[in-house]
Design a protein around this motif. Structure first.
Motif, PDB file in Angstrom:
ATOM      1  N   VAL A   1      19.211  11.030 -12.185  1.00  0.00           N
ATOM      2  CA  VAL A   1      19.379  12.477 -12.363  1.00  0.00           C
ATOM      3  C   VAL A   1      18.944  12.884 -13.771  1.00  0.00           C
ATOM      4  O   VAL A   1      18.222  13.874 -13.948  1.00  0.00           O
ATOM      5  N   ALA A   2      19.337  12.120 -14.776  1.00  0.00           N
ATOM      6  CA  ALA A   2      18.956  12.434 -16.160  1.00  0.00           C
ATOM      7  C   ALA A   2      17.446  12.344 -16.351  1.00  0.00           C
ATOM      8  O   ALA A   2      16.833  13.207 -16.993  1.00  0.00           O
ATOM      9  N   ARG A   3      16.820  11.304 -15.791  1.00  0.00           N
ATOM     10  CA  ARG A   3      15.356  11.175 -15.907  1.00  0.00           C
ATOM     11  C   ARG A   3      14.646  12.317 -15.187  1.00  0.00           C
ATOM     12  O   ARG A   3      13.647  12.844 -15.675  1.00  0.00           O
ATOM     13  N   THR A   4      15.166  12.708 -14.029  1.00  0.00           N
ATOM     14  CA  THR A   4      14.552  13.803 -13.281  1.00  0.00           C
ATOM     15  C   THR A   4      14.661  15.108 -14.050  1.00  0.00           C
ATOM     16  O   THR A   4      13.700  15.883 -14.112  1.00  0.00           O
ATOM     17  N   ARG A   5      15.814  15.372 -14.658  1.00  0.00           N
ATOM     18  CA  ARG A   5      15.957  16.588 -15.469  1.00  0.00           C
ATOM     19  C   ARG A   5      14.990  16.583 -16.650  1.00  0.00           C
ATOM     20  O   ARG A   5      14.374  17.607 -16.951  1.00  0.00           O
TER      21      ARG A   5
ATOM     22  N   THR B   1       9.979  13.025  -7.701  1.00  0.00           N
ATOM     23  CA  THR B   1      11.236  13.092  -6.953  1.00  0.00           C
ATOM     24  C   THR B   1      11.455  14.433  -6.264  1.00  0.00           C
ATOM     25  O   THR B   1      12.415  14.599  -5.530  1.00  0.00           O
ATOM     26  N   GLY B   2      10.565  15.378  -6.466  1.00  0.00           N
ATOM     27  CA  GLY B   2      10.636  16.649  -5.758  1.00  0.00           C
ATOM     28  C   GLY B   2       9.962  16.607  -4.398  1.00  0.00           C
ATOM     29  O   GLY B   2       9.904  17.616  -3.702  1.00  0.00           O
ATOM     30  N   TYR B   3       9.461  15.424  -4.041  1.00  0.00           N
ATOM     31  CA  TYR B   3       8.692  15.274  -2.814  1.00  0.00           C
ATOM     32  C   TYR B   3       9.199  14.081  -1.999  1.00  0.00           C
ATOM     33  O   TYR B   3      10.013  13.289  -2.473  1.00  0.00           O
ATOM     34  N   ALA B   4       8.679  13.983  -0.760  1.00  0.00           N
ATOM     35  CA  ALA B   4       9.047  12.868   0.122  1.00  0.00           C
ATOM     36  C   ALA B   4       8.737  11.551  -0.575  1.00  0.00           C
ATOM     37  O   ALA B   4       7.745  11.465  -1.300  1.00  0.00           O
TER      38      ALA B   4
ATOM     39  N   PRO C   1       9.998   9.744 -12.344  1.00  0.00           N
ATOM     40  CA  PRO C   1      11.283   9.366 -12.923  1.00  0.00           C
ATOM     41  C   PRO C   1      12.107   8.351 -12.131  1.00  0.00           C
ATOM     42  O   PRO C   1      13.208   8.005 -12.559  1.00  0.00           O
ATOM     43  N   VAL C   2      11.610   7.837 -11.014  1.00  0.00           N
ATOM     44  CA  VAL C   2      12.407   6.933 -10.175  1.00  0.00           C
ATOM     45  C   VAL C   2      12.762   5.647 -10.918  1.00  0.00           C
ATOM     46  O   VAL C   2      13.856   5.131 -10.799  1.00  0.00           O
ATOM     47  N   ASP C   3      11.839   5.159 -11.699  1.00  0.00           N
ATOM     48  CA  ASP C   3      12.004   3.890 -12.404  1.00  0.00           C
ATOM     49  C   ASP C   3      11.753   4.145 -13.890  1.00  0.00           C
ATOM     50  O   ASP C   3      10.839   4.888 -14.241  1.00  0.00           O
ATOM     51  N   GLU C   4      12.571   3.533 -14.759  1.00  0.00           N
ATOM     52  CA  GLU C   4      12.455   3.804 -16.198  1.00  0.00           C
ATOM     53  C   GLU C   4      11.068   3.490 -16.746  1.00  0.00           C
ATOM     54  O   GLU C   4      10.479   4.290 -17.469  1.00  0.00           O
ATOM     55  N   ALA C   5      10.541   2.317 -16.421  1.00  0.00           N
ATOM     56  CA  ALA C   5       9.232   1.925 -16.954  1.00  0.00           C
ATOM     57  C   ALA C   5       8.126   2.831 -16.416  1.00  0.00           C
ATOM     58  O   ALA C   5       7.250   3.274 -17.176  1.00  0.00           O
ATOM     59  N   ALA C   6       8.155   3.136 -15.130  1.00  0.00           N
ATOM     60  CA  ALA C   6       7.144   4.018 -14.538  1.00  0.00           C
ATOM     61  C   ALA C   6       7.249   5.420 -15.130  1.00  0.00           C
ATOM     62  O   ALA C   6       6.233   6.093 -15.337  1.00  0.00           O
TER      63      ALA C   6
END
Length: 122
Positions: free
Chosen positions: A8-12, A69-72, A98-103
């Motif tokens: 959630v924090a990475r997505t924000r 993360t806003g998509y499928a 934002p799903v993975d820290e390194a990515a």
């Protein structure tokens, strides 16, 4: 934080970065190129990001910044497809991941939001 809270924090952070990066890209567009865009394309480039743009294809050469993360498969919205290049990193789409820290860090680096460097042995 547990992993869900970190996501959630990475997505924000990704959405905040998205808004800033898109604004910088838009500010650099030649006025003649901007005026040649359709009203719908200009709206996509300048619209609110409380939700990711719901488009099927992105044909303009002006890069569109998107948050994965806003998509499928994270939502029921299909990811748009670049209309000018069928490659992993099309020149007219910048994906923040934002799903993975390194990515996520790598995507912020590709977008020019941060600069990643590897240490050099002395």
């Amino acid at each position: 934080m547990d992993e869900d809270d970190r996501l959630v924090a990475r997505t924000r952070l990704a959405v905040r970065a998205q808004v800033r990066i898109q604004a910088l890209i838009n500010a650099d567009v030649d006025p003649a190129v901007w005026n040649a865009l359709s009203a719908e394309d200009r709206q996509v480039l300048t619209g609110s990001r409380h939700e990711q743009p719901r488009i099927d294809f992105w044909d303009p050469e002006i890069p569109l910044v998107l948050v994965e993360t806003g998509y499928a498969p994270w939502t029921d919205v299909d990811q748009p497809i670049s209309g000018i290049a069928d490659v992993q990193f099309p020149p007219n789409m910048i994906w923040l991941r934002p799903v993975d820290e390194a990515a996520f860090l790598a995507s912020l680096d590709r977008a020019g939001f941060v600069g990643l460097h590897q240490p050099v042995e002395p």
